[in-house]
Enzyme design. Structure first.
Site, PDB file in Angstrom:
ATOM      1  N   LYS A 141       0.694  -0.948  -0.048  1.00 32.97           N
ATOM      2  CA  LYS A 141      -0.115  -0.096  -0.158  1.00 32.97           C
ATOM      3  C   LYS A 141       1.046   1.113  -0.240  1.00 32.97           C
ATOM      4  O   LYS A 141       0.353   2.134  -0.371  1.00 32.97           O
ATOM      5  CB  LYS A 141      -1.739   0.227   1.026  1.00 32.97           C
ATOM      6  CG  LYS A 141      -2.190  -1.347   1.191  1.00 32.97           C
ATOM      7  CD  LYS A 141      -2.673  -1.522  -0.015  1.00 32.97           C
ATOM      8  CE  LYS A 141      -4.187  -2.396  -0.238  1.00 32.97           C
ATOM      9  NZ  LYS A 141      -4.070  -1.633  -1.360  1.00 32.97           N
ATOM     10  N   ARG A 154       2.679  12.883 -14.544  1.00 35.71           N
ATOM     11  CA  ARG A 154       1.682  13.422 -16.453  1.00 35.71           C
ATOM     12  C   ARG A 154       1.088  14.128 -16.215  1.00 35.71           C
ATOM     13  O   ARG A 154       0.780  14.691 -17.699  1.00 35.71           O
ATOM     14  CB  ARG A 154       1.265  11.592 -16.362  1.00 35.71           C
ATOM     15  CG  ARG A 154       2.996  10.697 -16.084  1.00 35.71           C
ATOM     16  CD  ARG A 154       1.511   9.543 -17.089  1.00 35.71           C
ATOM     17  NE  ARG A 154       0.979   9.843 -18.142  1.00 35.71           N
ATOM     18  CZ  ARG A 154      -0.496   9.198 -18.681  1.00 35.71           C
ATOM     19  NH1 ARG A 154      -0.918   8.733 -16.705  1.00 35.71           N
ATOM     20  NH2 ARG A 154      -0.494   9.317 -19.722  1.00 35.71           N
ATOM     21  N   LYS A 156      -1.365  14.748 -15.122  1.00 39.38           N
ATOM     22  CA  LYS A 156      -2.997  14.345 -14.991  1.00 39.38           C
ATOM     23  C   LYS A 156      -3.598  14.598 -13.563  1.00 39.38           C
ATOM     24  O   LYS A 156      -4.657  13.826 -12.968  1.00 39.38           O
ATOM     25  CB  LYS A 156      -3.198  12.693 -15.227  1.00 39.38           C
ATOM     26  CG  LYS A 156      -2.279  12.677 -15.882  1.00 39.38           C
ATOM     27  CD  LYS A 156      -3.404  12.873 -17.762  1.00 39.38           C
ATOM     28  CE  LYS A 156      -2.984  12.239 -18.923  1.00 39.38           C
ATOM     29  NZ  LYS A 156      -3.761  12.817 -20.240  1.00 39.38           N
ATOM     30  N   GLN A 159      -7.135  13.051 -12.106  1.00 37.07           N
ATOM     31  CA  GLN A 159      -6.977  11.720 -11.853  1.00 37.07           C
ATOM     32  C   GLN A 159      -6.761  11.920 -10.514  1.00 37.07           C
ATOM     33  O   GLN A 159      -6.749  10.452  -9.721  1.00 37.07           O
ATOM     34  CB  GLN A 159      -6.535  10.547 -12.608  1.00 37.07           C
ATOM     35  CG  GLN A 159      -6.555  10.526 -14.327  1.00 37.07           C
ATOM     36  CD  GLN A 159      -5.718   9.600 -15.062  1.00 37.07           C
ATOM     37  OE1 GLN A 159      -4.116  10.031 -14.951  1.00 37.07           O
ATOM     38  NE2 GLN A 159      -6.369   9.340 -15.760  1.00 37.07           N
ATOM     39  N   HIS A 167      -8.535   8.025  -0.377  1.00 36.92           N
ATOM     40  CA  HIS A 167      -8.602   6.396  -0.485  1.00 36.92           C
ATOM     41  C   HIS A 167      -7.557   6.061  -0.991  1.00 36.92           C
ATOM     42  O   HIS A 167      -6.660   4.959   0.386  1.00 36.92           O
ATOM     43  CB  HIS A 167      -8.905   5.993  -1.881  1.00 36.92           C
ATOM     44  CG  HIS A 167      -9.633   4.592  -2.020  1.00 36.92           C
ATOM     45  ND1 HIS A 167      -9.886   3.642  -1.980  1.00 36.92           N
ATOM     46  CD2 HIS A 167      -8.632   3.514  -3.158  1.00 36.92           C
ATOM     47  CE1 HIS A 167      -9.564   1.996  -1.479  1.00 36.92           C
ATOM     48  NE2 HIS A 167      -8.916   2.401  -3.421  1.00 36.92           N
ATOM     49  N   TYR A 204      -6.340  -4.003 -16.111  1.00 39.80           N
ATOM     50  CA  TYR A 204      -7.601  -2.822 -16.858  1.00 39.80           C
ATOM     51  C   TYR A 204      -5.989  -1.923 -17.306  1.00 39.80           C
ATOM     52  O   TYR A 204      -5.691  -1.286 -18.503  1.00 39.80           O
ATOM     53  CB  TYR A 204      -8.446  -2.463 -16.374  1.00 39.80           C
ATOM     54  CG  TYR A 204      -9.043  -1.301 -16.618  1.00 39.80           C
ATOM     55  CD1 TYR A 204      -9.808  -1.503 -17.489  1.00 39.80           C
ATOM     56  CD2 TYR A 204      -8.818   0.053 -16.727  1.00 39.80           C
ATOM     57  CE1 TYR A 204     -10.397  -0.644 -18.378  1.00 39.80           C
ATOM     58  CE2 TYR A 204      -9.268   1.102 -17.249  1.00 39.80           C
ATOM     59  CZ  TYR A 204     -10.267   1.451 -18.016  1.00 39.80           C
ATOM     60  OH  TYR A 204     -10.690   1.640 -18.861  1.00 39.80           O
ATOM     61  N   LYS A 222     -13.846   0.551 -17.901  1.00 40.27           N
ATOM     62  CA  LYS A 222     -13.902   1.975 -17.120  1.00 40.27           C
ATOM     63  C   LYS A 222     -15.266   1.182 -15.816  1.00 40.27           C
ATOM     64  O   LYS A 222     -15.183   1.878 -14.615  1.00 40.27           O
ATOM     65  CB  LYS A 222     -13.267   2.932 -17.321  1.00 40.27           C
ATOM     66  CG  LYS A 222     -13.367   3.688 -16.348  1.00 40.27           C
ATOM     67  CD  LYS A 222     -12.103   4.562 -16.793  1.00 40.27           C
ATOM     68  CE  LYS A 222     -11.796   6.460 -15.525  1.00 40.27           C
ATOM     69  NZ  LYS A 222     -11.758   7.146 -16.158  1.00 40.27           N
ATOM     70  N   GLN A 229     -15.950  -2.002  -7.889  1.00 40.40           N
ATOM     71  CA  GLN A 229     -14.923  -1.874  -6.248  1.00 40.40           C
ATOM     72  C   GLN A 229     -16.431  -1.395  -5.813  1.00 40.40           C
ATOM     73  O   GLN A 229     -16.050  -1.874  -4.711  1.00 40.40           O
ATOM     74  CB  GLN A 229     -14.840  -0.624  -7.074  1.00 40.40           C
ATOM     75  CG  GLN A 229     -12.806  -0.858  -7.728  1.00 40.40           C
ATOM     76  CD  GLN A 229     -12.127   0.470  -7.786  1.00 40.40           C
ATOM     77  OE1 GLN A 229     -12.865   1.082  -8.283  1.00 40.40           O
ATOM     78  NE2 GLN A 229     -11.658   0.720  -7.460  1.00 40.40           N
TER      79      GLN A 229
END
Length: 284
Positions: A141, A154, A156, A159, A167, A204, A222, A229
């Protein structure tokens, strides 16, 4: 000074009394948790002596992803990390699968059922192996925090959402709590289910790294990954609910409240994400 006596499971399944003062201060409470309430087998393992090394790692993680990372990338182009991501996702899928298999074969294929299984401090080979696998989950983890670091490098940023950061932070802390206090019994079931889901999830992500054509092909999946989940959390809720029964783990009710509260929070957040990302788009 009033004193309560609570009975915890001792070495090789034997009970031993722990005297807990109702008037303990903060420092005394900390010492009690670290020295008496904790599983003695894990005390000398890496990151397990006290929570402070792990809290330092989590703090550095949050500092980077929330401030230092975006500041560093402000005037830089996004890094091309595709090859690193392919290797990383392969590694994480294999590691998650190994954890699932390790936990499964350290009790669930022999003596554990899906009912209430008490945590017993034992040095028999199988119980000790289960505790070691729970400890390895912490290391995994911590390494998974790299997900967010990659997003930042990156650029992003979308995201690296609140849901994503919360989480990842939560799972690191819960993994430490589980290893420190209950690295066995029914408390390992949620870890095992989560590891199986992560095998699918990282597979994935690996396919998404192959190229734009593959991304188009797997894009519809997706939504189902997110749904998986959510199903995971429902299974966790149903299983953890047993721990609230009076006869189930009577001396570990705080763990039940910690586990259930965080699972419910995560379930709510994933439901909200699913609704905003998929149901509203269909409605539009």
């Amino acid at each position: 000074m009033s004193v309560d006596t609570c009975k915890l499971d001792g070495q090789d399944g034997k009970g031993f009394p722990i005297h807990v003062s109702q008037n303990m201060g903060l420092l005394e409470t900390y010492r009690y948790l670290m020295e008496h309430a904790a599983d003695p087998r894990v005390a000398d393992w890496f990151l397990m002596k006290s929570p402070f090394p792990l809290l330092a790692i989590v703090s550095l993680y949050l500092l980077f992803v929330l401030h230092l990372g975006p500041l560093y990338m402000r005037n830089r182009k996004p890094y091309n990390l595709n090859r690193i991501m392919i290797f990383y996702n392969i590694l994480m899928a294999i590691a998650s699968g190994s954890v699932f298999y390790g936990l499964l074969t350290s009790g669930y294929t022999t003596k554990y059922s899906l009912r209430c299984e008490p945590h017993i401090v034992s040095y028999d080979p199988e119980s000790y192996r289960m505790a070691r696998w729970v400890w390895r989950v912490i290391l995994l983890k911590v390494f998974e925090l790299s997900d967010t670091v990659i997003f930042i490098l990156r650029k992003k940023y979308n995201q690296a959402s609140f849901l994503h950061i919360y989480h990842h932070t939560l799972t690191v802390l819960l993994s430490w709590i589980a290893c420190k206090f209950v690295p066995g019994g029914m408390w390992t079931f949620t870890i095992m289910i989560n590891s199986l889901v992560h095998v699918i999830m990282y597979t994935y992500y690996l396919l998404a790294c192959v190229g734009p054509e593959m991304q188009k092909r797997i894009a519809p999946l997706k939504q189902y990954i997110t749904g998986l989940q959510m199903i995971q959390f429902i299974i966790m809720i149903c299983h953890t609910f047993q721990s609230f029964l009076p006869s189930c783990e009577p001396n570990r009710k705080p763990m039940a409240f910690i586990y259930m509260s965080q699972i419910l929070i995560m379930f709510y957040m994933f439901c909200d994400y699913y609704k905003k990302s998929y149901l509203r788009k269909k409605a539009d």
